[in-house]
Write an enzyme that holds these catalytic residues in place. Structure first.
Site, PDB file in Angstrom:
ATOM      1  N   PRO A 157      58.960  23.259 119.477  1.00 47.49           N
ATOM      2  CA  PRO A 157      58.289  24.166 118.538  1.00 47.49           C
ATOM      3  C   PRO A 157      59.063  25.443 118.204  1.00 47.49           C
ATOM      4  O   PRO A 157      58.667  26.160 117.282  1.00 47.49           O
ATOM      5  CB  PRO A 157      56.969  24.490 119.241  1.00 47.49           C
ATOM      6  CG  PRO A 157      57.189  24.183 120.678  1.00 47.49           C
ATOM      7  CD  PRO A 157      58.225  23.112 120.743  1.00 47.49           C
ATOM      8  N   TYR A 191      65.238  29.091 108.933  1.00 46.74           N
ATOM      9  CA  TYR A 191      63.862  29.440 109.331  1.00 46.74           C
ATOM     10  C   TYR A 191      62.894  29.306 108.155  1.00 46.74           C
ATOM     11  O   TYR A 191      61.795  28.761 108.306  1.00 46.74           O
ATOM     12  CB  TYR A 191      63.805  30.855 109.923  1.00 46.74           C
ATOM     13  CG  TYR A 191      62.510  31.093 110.671  1.00 46.74           C
ATOM     14  CD1 TYR A 191      62.417  30.832 112.039  1.00 46.74           C
ATOM     15  CD2 TYR A 191      61.371  31.538 110.010  1.00 46.74           C
ATOM     16  CE1 TYR A 191      61.224  31.017 112.723  1.00 46.74           C
ATOM     17  CE2 TYR A 191      60.178  31.726 110.688  1.00 46.74           C
ATOM     18  CZ  TYR A 191      60.115  31.464 112.043  1.00 46.74           C
ATOM     19  OH  TYR A 191      58.922  31.640 112.715  1.00 46.74           O
ATOM     20  N   HIS A 226      54.984  36.743 105.717  1.00 49.71           N
ATOM     21  CA  HIS A 226      55.888  37.473 106.612  1.00 49.71           C
ATOM     22  C   HIS A 226      57.292  37.446 106.029  1.00 49.71           C
ATOM     23  O   HIS A 226      57.863  36.392 105.804  1.00 49.71           O
ATOM     24  CB  HIS A 226      55.913  36.819 108.007  1.00 49.71           C
ATOM     25  CG  HIS A 226      54.700  37.123 108.819  1.00 49.71           C
ATOM     26  ND1 HIS A 226      54.661  36.988 110.186  1.00 49.71           N
ATOM     27  CD2 HIS A 226      53.471  37.574 108.464  1.00 49.71           C
ATOM     28  CE1 HIS A 226      53.461  37.334 110.634  1.00 49.71           C
ATOM     29  NE2 HIS A 226      52.725  37.676 109.602  1.00 49.71           N
ATOM     30  N   LYS A 238      59.184  23.979 113.111  1.00 51.04           N
ATOM     31  CA  LYS A 238      59.600  23.004 112.100  1.00 51.04           C
ATOM     32  C   LYS A 238      58.747  21.729 112.085  1.00 51.04           C
ATOM     33  O   LYS A 238      58.910  20.885 111.199  1.00 51.04           O
ATOM     34  CB  LYS A 238      61.078  22.617 112.307  1.00 51.04           C
ATOM     35  CG  LYS A 238      62.031  23.738 111.996  1.00 51.04           C
ATOM     36  CD  LYS A 238      62.113  24.004 110.500  1.00 51.04           C
ATOM     37  CE  LYS A 238      62.700  25.346 110.163  1.00 51.04           C
ATOM     38  NZ  LYS A 238      61.850  26.187 109.337  1.00 51.04           N
ATOM     39  N   TYR A 245      59.970  36.625 118.852  1.00 51.53           N
ATOM     40  CA  TYR A 245      60.586  35.586 119.686  1.00 51.53           C
ATOM     41  C   TYR A 245      61.364  36.314 120.782  1.00 51.53           C
ATOM     42  O   TYR A 245      62.308  37.058 120.482  1.00 51.53           O
ATOM     43  CB  TYR A 245      61.561  34.727 118.883  1.00 51.53           C
ATOM     44  CG  TYR A 245      60.901  33.740 117.925  1.00 51.53           C
ATOM     45  CD1 TYR A 245      60.572  32.458 118.346  1.00 51.53           C
ATOM     46  CD2 TYR A 245      60.633  34.081 116.608  1.00 51.53           C
ATOM     47  CE1 TYR A 245      59.992  31.549 117.478  1.00 51.53           C
ATOM     48  CE2 TYR A 245      60.051  33.172 115.728  1.00 51.53           C
ATOM     49  CZ  TYR A 245      59.735  31.900 116.176  1.00 51.53           C
ATOM     50  OH  TYR A 245      59.162  31.010 115.314  1.00 51.53           O
TER      51      TYR A 245
HETATM   52  P1  RFL Z   1      49.548  14.508 113.764  1.00 53.17           P
HETATM   53  O1  RFL Z   1      49.066  15.886 113.493  1.00 53.17           O
HETATM   54  O2  RFL Z   1      49.805  14.096 115.138  1.00 53.17           O
HETATM   55  O3  RFL Z   1      48.470  13.547 113.107  1.00 53.17           O
HETATM   56  C1  RFL Z   1      48.483  12.154 113.343  1.00 53.17           C
HETATM   57  C2  RFL Z   1      47.078  11.656 113.230  1.00 53.17           C
HETATM   58  O4  RFL Z   1      47.072  10.249 113.424  1.00 53.17           O
HETATM   59  C3  RFL Z   1      46.000   9.889 114.273  1.00 53.17           C
HETATM   60  N1  RFL Z   1      46.332   8.601 114.914  1.00 53.17           N
HETATM   61  C4  RFL Z   1      45.868   7.425 114.480  1.00 53.17           C
HETATM   62  N2  RFL Z   1      45.034   7.116 113.473  1.00 53.17           N
HETATM   63  C5  RFL Z   1      44.746   5.807 113.301  1.00 53.17           C
HETATM   64  N3  RFL Z   1      45.242   4.825 114.098  1.00 53.17           N
HETATM   65  C6  RFL Z   1      46.072   5.095 115.106  1.00 53.17           C
HETATM   66  N4  RFL Z   1      46.558   4.118 115.876  1.00 53.17           N
HETATM   67  C7  RFL Z   1      46.421   6.446 115.336  1.00 53.17           C
HETATM   68  N5  RFL Z   1      47.206   7.071 116.228  1.00 53.17           N
HETATM   69  C8  RFL Z   1      47.145   8.372 115.970  1.00 53.17           C
HETATM   70  C9  RFL Z   1      45.880  11.061 115.242  1.00 53.17           C
HETATM   71  O5  RFL Z   1      44.594  11.126 115.819  1.00 53.17           O
HETATM   72  C10 RFL Z   1      46.181  12.236 114.312  1.00 53.17           C
HETATM   73  O6  RFL Z   1      45.012  12.772 113.736  1.00 53.17           O
HETATM   74  O7  RFL Z   1      50.878  14.182 112.918  1.00 53.17           O
HETATM   75  P2  RFL Z   1      51.311  14.668 111.452  1.00 53.17           P
HETATM   76  O8  RFL Z   1      50.179  14.526 110.475  1.00 53.17           O
HETATM   77  O9  RFL Z   1      52.605  14.008 111.173  1.00 53.17           O
HETATM   78  O10 RFL Z   1      51.515  16.242 111.570  1.00 53.17           O
HETATM   79  C11 RFL Z   1      52.556  16.734 112.350  1.00 53.17           C
HETATM   80  C12 RFL Z   1      52.138  18.043 113.004  1.00 53.17           C
HETATM   81  O11 RFL Z   1      50.856  17.907 113.564  1.00 53.17           O
HETATM   82  C13 RFL Z   1      53.128  18.433 114.074  1.00 53.17           C
HETATM   83  O12 RFL Z   1      54.470  18.277 113.628  1.00 53.17           O
HETATM   84  C14 RFL Z   1      52.996  19.865 114.532  1.00 53.17           C
HETATM   85  O13 RFL Z   1      51.697  20.232 114.856  1.00 53.17           O
HETATM   86  C15 RFL Z   1      53.890  20.029 115.762  1.00 53.17           C
HETATM   87  N6  RFL Z   1      53.478  21.130 116.568  1.00 53.17           N
HETATM   88  C16 RFL Z   1      53.814  22.356 116.136  1.00 53.17           C
HETATM   89  N7  RFL Z   1      54.549  22.488 115.003  1.00 53.17           N
HETATM   90  C17 RFL Z   1      54.875  23.688 114.557  1.00 53.17           C
HETATM   91  O14 RFL Z   1      55.514  23.771 113.486  1.00 53.17           O
HETATM   92  N8  RFL Z   1      54.477  24.822 115.256  1.00 53.17           N
HETATM   93  C18 RFL Z   1      53.713  24.733 116.404  1.00 53.17           C
HETATM   94  O15 RFL Z   1      53.348  25.722 116.977  1.00 53.17           O
HETATM   95  C19 RFL Z   1      53.355  23.473 116.889  1.00 53.17           C
HETATM   96  N9  RFL Z   1      52.610  23.324 118.016  1.00 53.17           N
HETATM   97  C20 RFL Z   1      52.713  20.930 117.737  1.00 53.17           C
HETATM   98  C21 RFL Z   1      52.265  22.069 118.446  1.00 53.17           C
HETATM   99  C22 RFL Z   1      52.376  19.658 118.202  1.00 53.17           C
HETATM  100  C23 RFL Z   1      51.632  19.476 119.353  1.00 53.17           C
HETATM  101  N10 RFL Z   1      51.384  18.112 119.804  1.00 53.17           N
HETATM  102  C24 RFL Z   1      51.584  16.992 118.924  1.00 53.17           C
HETATM  103  C25 RFL Z   1      51.190  17.743 121.137  1.00 53.17           C
HETATM  104  C26 RFL Z   1      51.485  21.905 119.580  1.00 53.17           C
HETATM  105  C27 RFL Z   1      51.145  20.617 120.045  1.00 53.17           C
HETATM  106  C28 RFL Z   1      50.275  20.529 121.262  1.00 53.17           C
HETATM  107  C1  PHB Z   2      52.475  29.356 116.327  1.00 47.89           C
HETATM  108  O1  PHB Z   2      51.986  30.343 115.757  1.00 47.89           O
HETATM  109  O2  PHB Z   2      51.761  28.513 116.879  1.00 47.89           O
HETATM  110  C2  PHB Z   2      53.949  29.204 116.322  1.00 47.89           C
HETATM  111  C3  PHB Z   2      54.734  30.054 115.565  1.00 47.89           C
HETATM  112  C4  PHB Z   2      56.101  29.910 115.578  1.00 47.89           C
HETATM  113  C5  PHB Z   2      56.683  28.924 116.353  1.00 47.89           C
HETATM  114  C6  PHB Z   2      55.900  28.054 117.089  1.00 47.89           C
HETATM  115  C7  PHB Z   2      54.526  28.206 117.081  1.00 47.89           C
HETATM  116  O3  PHB Z   2      58.034  28.812 116.373  1.00 47.89           O
END
Ligand code: RFL
Ligand code: PHB
Length: 389
Positions: A292, A384, A72, A296, A200
């Site tokens: 979110p 971004y 994109h 980032k 957005y």
């Molecule tokens: P994760 O993905 O949370 O992975 C951590 C892993 O550690 C495991 N764990 C353990 N393992 C062993 N022993 C323990 N005691 C443990 N405790 C936990 C967990 O099961 C898991 O598998 O962290 P990581 O790898 O640092 O990655 C970070 C990303 O996942 C996170 O920053 C993003 O997904 C945040 N986030 C989003 N980011 C975006 O950029 N765009 C989004 O749209 C977006 N949507 C989200 C999100 C995070 C969410 N969370 C955490 C509630 C939506 C949700 C619902």
């Molecule tokens: C998503 O596609 O899940 C998404 C994209 C952009 C954002 C947050 C989430 O800022």
């Protein structure tokens, strides 16, 4: 058991670090609390910065992303009926990639398995020992038996609810937090995206985001109340509300359908300092959370992995621990800038329950400034697509 780097958490941070270290002949063992199926059922991030793409290429895990992901060059922003586009590529020379976190995680698992990498699932009671010594270890329970991994370093990649951050004593650790007074209700639906780029949307009824995973899979979000539950929202109610928040041109052509996932995420800004304690290093959500808005979360996790991987290579390949000692300081400089951007972009796009008439005027003026000012658009674009590592 013995390894060079014990990695707690098999999410994107832990798997990417493990795979990158493997390409340099550095051994690791990954401990994951959940099953692989559970990890792969989580729907999370969707927009990837160039820095993460480069890391995935270096890890040998980028082929499917390049084949199936979408590049994109820009994004649409709307305010009520008014919409405008910011061209990231024109401002920065760099586009972003739309490819789901779930797919990245799947690709990383496949690569670790193909390389015979050790990932232990369903571990319990993970504990870090002797982090400030030269010989740390990690103990855990698996199938009712206690195991212990002796290692050189521990990488805490276990997300916001993990144990690694808690292993840093409270008198060493400072936490900074802001909790936002609303959440995001998100759905995934097997429908074509309403637009070929993200939208957005700020509206009188609150924020909305139109995103996607592929040509037949859309991801949509609307700002919701913190007391809402996903089951309070029928699919129909979700689609009606989304349509009210985006310009009518897009609302009219929105293809709706049954949701295949529906969840609510609270919004939080959080940073813990320092991100290291002796030979324990925190990466990703274990150390920081962003709202979110601006996507980032995963991208900041990737920059931590980059700094830690580079520092571990310097240690193992050149016997130089300078970068390891500076890890927290180096990583945090970039983290705080991403925190600032996510906080600013969230403030710009949402309706706050306690927003005064003055606050609303300020928000509108800021949106108008962004809409009409090239320098402001360039600054937005630079943030971004991702600040340099
Ligand atoms: P994760 O993905 O949370 O992975 C951590 C892993 O550690 C495991 N764990 C353990 N393992 C062993 N022993 C323990 N005691 C443990 N405790 C936990 C967990 O099961 C898991 O598998 O962290 P990581 O790898 O640092 O990655 C970070 C990303 O996942 C996170 O920053 C993003 O997904 C945040 N986030 C989003 N980011 C975006 O950029 N765009 C989004 O749209 C977006 N949507 C989200 C999100 C995070 C969410 N969370 C955490 C509630 C939506 C949700 C619902
Ligand atoms: C998503 O596609 O899940 C998404 C994209 C952009 C954002 C947050 C989430 O800022």
């Amino acid at each position: 058991m013995k390894t060079q780097v014990a990695i707690i958490g098999g999410g994107p941070s832990g798997l990417l670090l493990s795979q990158l270290l493997h390409t340099r002949g550095i051994d690791s063992i990954v401990l994951e609390r959940q099953t692989k199926d559970y990890v792969l059922s989580r729907i999370r991030a969707g927009v990837l910065e160039q820095g993460l793409l480069t890391l995935l290429e270096e890890a040998g895990c980028a082929d499917r992303m390049h084949a199936e992901g979408f590049t994109h060059d820009g994004t649409l922003f709307s305010n009520g009926e008014d919409s405008y586009r910011i061209d990231f590529k024109a401002h920065t020379g760099t586009p972003v990639m739309v490819y789901g976190q779930t797919e990245i995680t799947r690709d990383l698992y496949a690569a670790r398995e193909a390389a015979g990498g050790q990932i232990v699932f369903s571990v319990e009671d993970v504990r870090i020992h002797d982090a400030t010594s030269d010989a740390p270890s990690v103990s855990y329970h698996s199938n009712g038996t206690e195991h212990r991994i002796h290692c050189d370093f521990v990488a805490g990649c276990d997300g916001f609810h993990g144990v690694s951050r808690q292993a840093i004593p409270l008198d060493v650790r400072t936490e900074y937090e802001k909790v936002y007074p609303f959440g995001w209700l998100g759905i995934l639906s097997e429908t074509p995206p309403v637009h070929h780029e993200l939208i957005y949307a700020n509206s009188d009824r609150g924020f909305a985001l139109c995103s996607m995973r592929n040509a037949q899979l859309s991801r949509y979000y609307i700002q919701c109340s913190l007391s809402d539950k996903p089951e309070d929202w029928t699919d129909d109610a979700f689609w009606q509300e989304l349509k009210r928040r985006i310009p009518s041109d897009y609302a009219d052509k929105l293809v709706t359908g049954p949701s295949i996932e529906k969840s609510i995420a609270p919004l939080r800004s959080f940073v813990t300092e320092p991100m290291q304690y002796g030979r324990l290093f925190l990466c990703g959500d274990a150390a920081h959370i962003v709202p979110p808005t601006g996507a980032k979360g995963l991208n900041t996790a990737a920059s931590d992995v980059h700094y830690l991987y580079t520092a571990l290579r310097a240690f193992y390949e050149r016997n130089n621990s300078d970068a390891l000692e500076a890890y927290s300081q180096t990583a945090l400089r970039r983290i705080w800038k991403a925190e600032r951007f996510s906080w600013w972009f969230s403030s710009l796009m949402h309706r706050y329950p306690d927003q005064s008439a003055f606050d609303l005027k300020m928000q509108r003026a800021e949106i108008d400034f962004l809409r009409s000012n090239t320098a402001a658009q360039k600054a937005m674009a630079e943030n971004y697509v991702g600040l340099p590592y």
